[in-house]
Design a protein around this motif. Structure first.
Motif, PDB file in Angstrom:
ATOM      1  N   GLY A  11       0.786  -1.230   0.000  1.00 49.83           N
ATOM      2  CA  GLY A  11       0.000   0.000   0.000  1.00 49.83           C
ATOM      3  C   GLY A  11       0.809   1.267   0.000  1.00 49.83           C
ATOM      4  N   GLN A  12       2.151   1.179   0.102  1.00 43.75           N
ATOM      5  CA  GLN A  12       2.996   2.376   0.109  1.00 43.75           C
ATOM      6  C   GLN A  12       3.561   2.593  -1.287  1.00 43.75           C
ATOM      7  OE1 GLN A  12       3.443   4.270   2.925  1.00 43.75           O
ATOM      8  NE2 GLN A  12       1.949   2.912   3.868  1.00 43.75           N
ATOM      9  N   ALA A  13       3.348   3.800  -1.814  1.00 40.76           N
ATOM     10  CA  ALA A  13       3.843   4.126  -3.149  1.00 40.76           C
ATOM     11  C   ALA A  13       5.056   5.040  -3.039  1.00 40.76           C
ATOM     12  CB  ALA A  13       2.758   4.814  -3.972  1.00 40.76           C
ATOM     13  N   ILE A  14       6.145   4.673  -3.690  1.00 40.96           N
ATOM     14  CA  ILE A  14       7.357   5.491  -3.715  1.00 40.96           C
ATOM     15  C   ILE A  14       7.552   5.987  -5.140  1.00 40.96           C
ATOM     16  CG2 ILE A  14       9.842   5.535  -3.349  1.00 40.96           C
ATOM     17  CD1 ILE A  14       9.505   3.299  -1.342  1.00 40.96           C
ATOM     18  N   SER A  15       7.492   7.310  -5.326  1.00 37.08           N
ATOM     19  CA  SER A  15       7.610   7.900  -6.646  1.00 37.08           C
ATOM     20  C   SER A  15       9.010   8.443  -6.848  1.00 37.08           C
ATOM     21  CB  SER A  15       6.577   9.023  -6.816  1.00 37.08           C
ATOM     22  OG  SER A  15       5.269   8.508  -6.698  1.00 37.08           O
ATOM     23  N   SER A 342     -14.085  16.006   0.625  1.00 35.93           N
ATOM     24  CA  SER A 342     -12.973  15.438   1.388  1.00 35.93           C
ATOM     25  C   SER A 342     -13.009  13.927   1.232  1.00 35.93           C
ATOM     26  CB  SER A 342     -13.077  15.810   2.873  1.00 35.93           C
ATOM     27  OG  SER A 342     -14.242  15.242   3.446  1.00 35.93           O
ATOM     28  N   ARG A 343     -11.866  13.311   1.367  1.00 37.32           N
ATOM     29  CA  ARG A 343     -11.787  11.853   1.358  1.00 37.32           C
ATOM     30  C   ARG A 343     -10.540  11.418   2.113  1.00 37.32           C
ATOM     31  NH1 ARG A 343      -9.749   9.466  -4.405  1.00 37.32           N
ATOM     32  NH2 ARG A 343      -8.327  11.119  -5.029  1.00 37.32           N
ATOM     33  N   LEU A 344     -10.599  10.211   2.608  1.00 38.24           N
ATOM     34  CA  LEU A 344      -9.499   9.612   3.346  1.00 38.24           C
ATOM     35  C   LEU A 344      -9.199   8.238   2.775  1.00 38.24           C
ATOM     36  CD1 LEU A 344     -10.599  10.343   7.033  1.00 38.24           C
ATOM     37  CD2 LEU A 344      -8.831  11.557   5.755  1.00 38.24           C
ATOM     38  N   ALA A 345      -7.944   7.817   2.896  1.00 35.16           N
ATOM     39  CA  ALA A 345      -7.543   6.440   2.630  1.00 35.16           C
ATOM     40  C   ALA A 345      -6.856   5.945   3.896  1.00 35.16           C
ATOM     41  CB  ALA A 345      -6.599   6.356   1.436  1.00 35.16           C
ATOM     42  N   ASN A 350      -1.980  -4.369   8.730  1.00 31.55           N
ATOM     43  CA  ASN A 350      -0.710  -4.512   8.003  1.00 31.55           C
ATOM     44  C   ASN A 350      -0.860  -4.160   6.524  1.00 31.55           C
ATOM     45  OD1 ASN A 350       0.738  -5.376  10.308  1.00 31.55           O
ATOM     46  ND2 ASN A 350      -0.049  -7.460  10.034  1.00 31.55           N
ATOM     47  N   ASP A 351      -1.638  -3.130   6.284  1.00 34.73           N
ATOM     48  CA  ASP A 351      -1.843  -2.598   4.933  1.00 34.73           C
ATOM     49  C   ASP A 351      -2.636  -3.531   4.028  1.00 34.73           C
ATOM     50  OD1 ASP A 351      -0.308  -0.376   5.647  1.00 34.73           O
ATOM     51  OD2 ASP A 351       1.547  -1.379   5.037  1.00 34.73           O
ATOM     52  N   SER A 352      -3.289  -4.540   4.570  1.00 35.01           N
ATOM     53  CA  SER A 352      -4.086  -5.434   3.736  1.00 35.01           C
ATOM     54  C   SER A 352      -5.509  -4.925   3.545  1.00 35.01           C
ATOM     55  CB  SER A 352      -4.130  -6.835   4.346  1.00 35.01           C
ATOM     56  OG  SER A 352      -4.802  -6.824   5.595  1.00 35.01           O
ATOM     57  N   GLN A 380      -9.943  -5.167   0.334  1.00 39.07           N
ATOM     58  CA  GLN A 380      -9.286  -6.159   1.181  1.00 39.07           C
ATOM     59  C   GLN A 380      -8.354  -7.001   0.316  1.00 39.07           C
ATOM     60  OE1 GLN A 380      -9.695  -7.100   4.795  1.00 39.07           O
ATOM     61  NE2 GLN A 380      -7.767  -7.984   4.104  1.00 39.07           N
ATOM     62  N   ASP A 381      -7.044  -6.919   0.600  1.00 41.83           N
ATOM     63  CA  ASP A 381      -6.060  -7.728  -0.120  1.00 41.83           C
ATOM     64  C   ASP A 381      -5.792  -8.999   0.674  1.00 41.83           C
ATOM     65  OD1 ASP A 381      -5.129  -6.061  -2.463  1.00 41.83           O
ATOM     66  OD2 ASP A 381      -4.792  -4.623  -0.843  1.00 41.83           O
ATOM     67  N   PHE A 382      -6.153 -10.131   0.092  1.00 43.79           N
ATOM     68  CA  PHE A 382      -5.911 -11.414   0.737  1.00 43.79           C
ATOM     69  C   PHE A 382      -4.542 -11.984   0.377  1.00 43.79           C
ATOM     70  CE2 PHE A 382     -10.497 -10.959   0.614  1.00 43.79           C
ATOM     71  CZ  PHE A 382     -10.852 -11.290   1.908  1.00 43.79           C
ATOM     72  N   SER A 383      -3.990 -11.488  -0.726  1.00 42.35           N
ATOM     73  CA  SER A 383      -2.653 -11.866  -1.172  1.00 42.35           C
ATOM     74  C   SER A 383      -2.201 -10.792  -2.148  1.00 42.35           C
ATOM     75  CB  SER A 383      -2.671 -13.242  -1.835  1.00 42.35           C
ATOM     76  OG  SER A 383      -3.278 -13.180  -3.113  1.00 42.35           O
ATOM     77  N   PRO A 384      -0.941 -10.816  -2.575  1.00 52.91           N
ATOM     78  CA  PRO A 384      -0.522  -9.825  -3.577  1.00 52.91           C
ATOM     79  C   PRO A 384      -1.295  -9.919  -4.890  1.00 52.91           C
ATOM     80  CG  PRO A 384       1.391 -10.820  -2.517  1.00 52.91           C
ATOM     81  CD  PRO A 384       0.210 -11.609  -2.059  1.00 52.91           C
ATOM     82  N   SER A 385      -2.000 -11.035  -5.115  1.00 50.32           N
ATOM     83  CA  SER A 385      -2.691 -11.238  -6.387  1.00 50.32           C
ATOM     84  C   SER A 385      -4.203 -11.136  -6.295  1.00 50.32           C
ATOM     85  CB  SER A 385      -2.330 -12.609  -6.978  1.00 50.32           C
ATOM     86  OG  SER A 385      -0.948 -12.719  -7.213  1.00 50.32           O
ATOM     87  N   PHE A 386      -4.779 -11.300  -5.094  1.00 51.50           N
ATOM     88  CA  PHE A 386      -6.227 -11.412  -4.978  1.00 51.50           C
ATOM     89  C   PHE A 386      -6.766 -10.360  -4.018  1.00 51.50           C
ATOM     90  CE2 PHE A 386     -10.031 -13.281  -2.919  1.00 51.50           C
ATOM     91  CZ  PHE A 386     -10.844 -13.354  -4.049  1.00 51.50           C
ATOM     92  N   ALA A 387      -7.850  -9.674  -4.450  1.00 53.25           N
ATOM     93  CA  ALA A 387      -8.446  -8.616  -3.634  1.00 53.25           C
ATOM     94  C   ALA A 387      -9.950  -8.589  -3.828  1.00 53.25           C
ATOM     95  CB  ALA A 387      -7.852  -7.258  -3.996  1.00 53.25           C
ATOM     96  N   MET A 388     -10.646  -8.087  -2.790  1.00 56.70           N
ATOM     97  CA  MET A 388     -12.079  -7.822  -2.849  1.00 56.70           C
ATOM     98  C   MET A 388     -12.306  -6.326  -2.714  1.00 56.70           C
ATOM     99  SD  MET A 388     -14.035 -10.771  -0.647  1.00 56.70           S
ATOM    100  CE  MET A 388     -14.054 -12.491  -1.184  1.00 56.70           C
ATOM    101  N   LYS A 389     -13.365  -5.833  -3.381  1.00 53.39           N
ATOM    102  CA  LYS A 389     -13.678  -4.407  -3.335  1.00 53.39           C
ATOM    103  C   LYS A 389     -15.175  -4.212  -3.106  1.00 53.39           C
ATOM    104  CE  LYS A 389     -10.007  -2.976  -6.554  1.00 53.39           C
ATOM    105  NZ  LYS A 389      -9.707  -2.230  -7.803  1.00 53.39           N
ATOM    106  N   TRP A 390     -15.491  -3.214  -2.264  1.00 53.62           N
ATOM    107  CA  TRP A 390     -16.875  -2.829  -2.011  1.00 53.62           C
ATOM    108  C   TRP A 390     -16.993  -1.322  -2.200  1.00 53.62           C
ATOM    109  CZ3 TRP A 390     -13.803  -5.765   1.050  1.00 53.62           C
ATOM    110  CH2 TRP A 390     -14.201  -7.067   1.352  1.00 53.62           C
ATOM    111  N   ALA A 391     -18.165  -0.873  -2.620  1.00 56.48           N
ATOM    112  CA  ALA A 391     -18.384   0.569  -2.740  1.00 56.48           C
ATOM    113  C   ALA A 391     -19.875   0.874  -2.679  1.00 56.48           C
ATOM    114  CB  ALA A 391     -17.804   1.109  -4.040  1.00 56.48           C
TER     115      ALA A 391
END
Length: 662
Positions: A11-15, A342-345, A350-352, A380-391
């Protein structure tokens, strides 16, 4: 060479950014906005070679999940059952009034001057608003890597374009122009009364990226005319924008200001007069400040826009040719809209797990309303490859000047809104495989619908409910002309569906399969039409398969589409009207029948030569290569004793030559 690098881990982006002038590398620890619902961000060069799109990435996005097919390939974008007018289109953080030239042949911006294209069918964040449908965001390309001037272009059966880019004033400048000539080619073969489209567009963009600041100035515009011997329809717009991004201490600042002109008109050539004209001077500014602190990223923003809208609707029944037209509806409307958001992330576990709450408050000037739109998305990231999303979220859309300033209009029309929700899963394997499934639902309320006014003079031009194929055209053109008639916020709608998407992107080939199951309904004025009906663009099944492979100098591609036919209102009988001495149809239930399924196979063949200064490509794009007779509309003869179908575009070859500099 200037290169931006973004590395993401937990979840941390380094530019990493190498500056044009000073060899400076800036390292920023940041949390990405990663909890939004599925966004289809497709590679520009892949989109260019999709068969049937004519090399235009913005045309090709019609192949993404959730996008309905528009009859006869006309313009417009229908996402998850929303109206074309409900989808917002932004270029470089500025909203534009249209995505496609008239007829949907081309988009308004040249492909090779674009950097990225993304589509969110619903559920976008609080930084965007005033639209109750989907979102298309487009970023132009600064070509900052160019050390010398380069020229490219394309010649095709429908239009020609040329562009150039290179260094200027310690930055990069790009320019481009395009002009169609369909009118010149087709005119000798059709009657003079048949209208033919003419489109032109142009862009001038300059960008400079320094140690702390990035500056973008972009002037672009589009000119459209649908011309015949008897009348012409013109639809033009232009925008001038300035965008600045910088970092001040711990804050990322993004500021945009713009000016623009929109103009729509109908000219009666036989009587040499203009019968309708809408003109808007528009301006606006967007300002956002973002900061990351530990596991929280926050953003606050301001979104202002204004418009001076003038209109003149003339009397079409004036009996003296050449006489000055008498305006039966004319005036000026001032509109000002303001919003704070406004919005928050918030990154947890552990960033999952990422949670993104957002809030947008809009003050709509025309309707004198204050709307509050809360929005929430989670990932929700269950692994580096698999995630669930709700909105889930609320999206409010204000009335437009064209809704209140036409003949018989209701000046007291209010805003409408949708409640959008979605749930999805996503699986990725490196950058070469993407799999996703998204279930969605939307509920629309306070929709403007034709109603009967207590004041009979307000019912002028009220067509009631259009339930044939004309309803589809009404949806497409009301964004330019508005609704003619008396409207009240008594309509409602709902949609639901499932999207499946699989994309493979390898070194020499790519392909994807997109399937959408979708149902969409509308309810008009309940005092007149209490029953629910299908939406004009309801398409339960939409399957699109795309593949393209490079073989040496050749590239071969195909697109296969199978889509449910459009709904229509059948004629189930006829009666003889003695007073009018003519047959009158007896209609069945609105949209209770459906045309046969749309099936089409498109093929594209490219052959390229590598030259010293670039690549020269000869292409052939066969639309409807199997020449299927797909029904688009159904019509009846004068006494309603026989019916016939209007078929869509037959096999249509488009070929051309493109030069892309290196």
């Amino acid at each position: 060479m200037v290169r931006d690098i973004e590395l993401t881990q937990n979840g941390q982006a380094i530019s990493l950014q190498r500056d044009v002038e000073g060899e400076v590398i800036e390292i920023v620890d940041n949390i990405d906005w990663g909890a939004e619902p599925t966004k289809y961000s497709l590679d520009r060069d892949d989109l260019k070679v999709i068969p049937g799109s004519g090399g235009d990435p913005l045309i090709a996005i019609q192949n993404t999940p959730g996008a309905a097919r528009i009859p006869l390939g006309l313009g417009g974008l229908v996402l998850r059952g929303s109206s074309p007018r409900d989808t917002a289109v932004f270029l470089d953080n500025v909203r534009v009034p249209l995505l496609y030239h008239f007829g949907g042949i081309r988009s308004f911006y040249q492909a090779d001057l674009l950097k990225s294209v993304s589509v969110q069918a619903s559920g976008y964040g609080s930084e965007f608003g005033r639209a109750q449908g989907g979102l298309v965001t487009v970023e132009s390309d600064g070509h900052l890597e160019a050390k010398s001037w380069k020229v490219g272009g394309q010649i095709s059966l429908t239009d020609s374009s040329i562009y150039a880019y290179g260094p200027l004033w310690n930055g990069g400048l790009s320019v481009g122009v395009r002009r169609s000539y369909i009118d010149l080619i087709v005119r000798p073969f059709v009657e003079d009364e048949v209208p033919l489209p003419i489109y032109r567009d142009g862009q001038i963009r300059w960008q400079k990226r320094g140690n702390q600041f990035s500056h973008v100035v972009n002037l672009f515009g589009s000119l459209d005319s649908n011309d015949s011997e008897t009348f012409s329809f013109d639809n033009d717009f232009g925008r001038l924008l300035y965008r600045m991004t910088t970092r001040v201490r711990d804050y990322d600042i993004d500021a945009t200001a713009h000016l623009g002109l929109d103009q729509v008109g109908i000219n009666d050539k036989e009587e040499d007069r203009e019968t309708l004209k809408h003109k808007s001077f528009v301006w606006g500014t967007r300002l956002a400040a973002s900061r990351t602190y530990k596991n929280v990223k926050g953003q606050i923003g301001l979104d202002l826009e204004g418009r001076r809208f003038s209109y003149n609707f003339g009397d079409f029944e004036d009996e003296e040719p050449g006489a000055p037209i008498e305006a039966i509806s004319a005036g000026t409307v001032w509109e000002t809209n303001a919003a704070v958001y406004s919005r928050l992330a918030i990154s947890l576990l552990n960033d999952s797990l990422t949670i993104e709450p957002g809030l947008r408050i809009d003050a709509f000037g025309l309707s004198e309303e204050l709307t509050v739109d809360p929005r929430l998305s989670m990932r929700q990231d269950f692994s580096p490859s698999f995630a669930m999303k709700w909105a889930v979220g609320k999206y409010s859309q204000p009335p437009r000047p064209v809704d209140i300033a036409n003949v018989g209009a209701n000046p007291n029309i209010k805003s409408s809104h949708s409640i959008q929700s979605s749930f999805g899963v996503e699986f990725t394997q490196g950058s070469w495989l993407t799999l996703s499934a998204v279930a969605f639902a939307s509920s629309l309320r306070n929709l403007p619908a034709y109603a009967i006014s207590d004041d009979p003079t307000q019912n002028i031009g009220n067509p009631g409910r259009i339930v044939g194929q004309g309803a589809a055209f009404l949806e497409l053109i009301n964004d330019q002309f508005g609704y003619f008639g008396y409207l009240e916020n008594v309509g409602s709608g709902r949609s639901r569906g499932l999207e499946l998407f699989a994309k493979v992107d390898r070194e020499t080939w790519f392909g994807w399969i997109a399937y959408t199951y979708s149902r969409s309904y509308r309810t008009d004025d309940p005092s007149q039409f209490p029953e629910e009906r299908l939406y004009a663009f309801d398409q339960p099944h939409n399957l699109t398969a795309v593949a393209s492979k490079k073989i040496g100098r050749w590239r071969l591609g195909t697109r296969i589409r199978w889509i449910s036919g459009s709904p229509f209102t059948p004629v189930i009988g006829r009666v003889w009207d003695l007073e009018q001495a003519r047959w009158i149809s007896v209609d069945g239930d609105p949209f209770s029948d459906r045309l046969s399924s749309f099936i089409s196979v498109d093929v594209r063949i490219d052959y390229s030569w590598k030259l010293k200064r670039g690549d020269l490509t000869l292409f052939l794009d066969l639309r409807n290569a199997t020449n299927n007779a797909n029904a688009e509309f159904k019509f009846y003869n004068n006494d309603f004793s026989r019916e016939a179908e209007v078929n869509g575009i037959p096999i249509f070859p488009s070929f051309g030559l493109e030069f892309k500099p290196r």
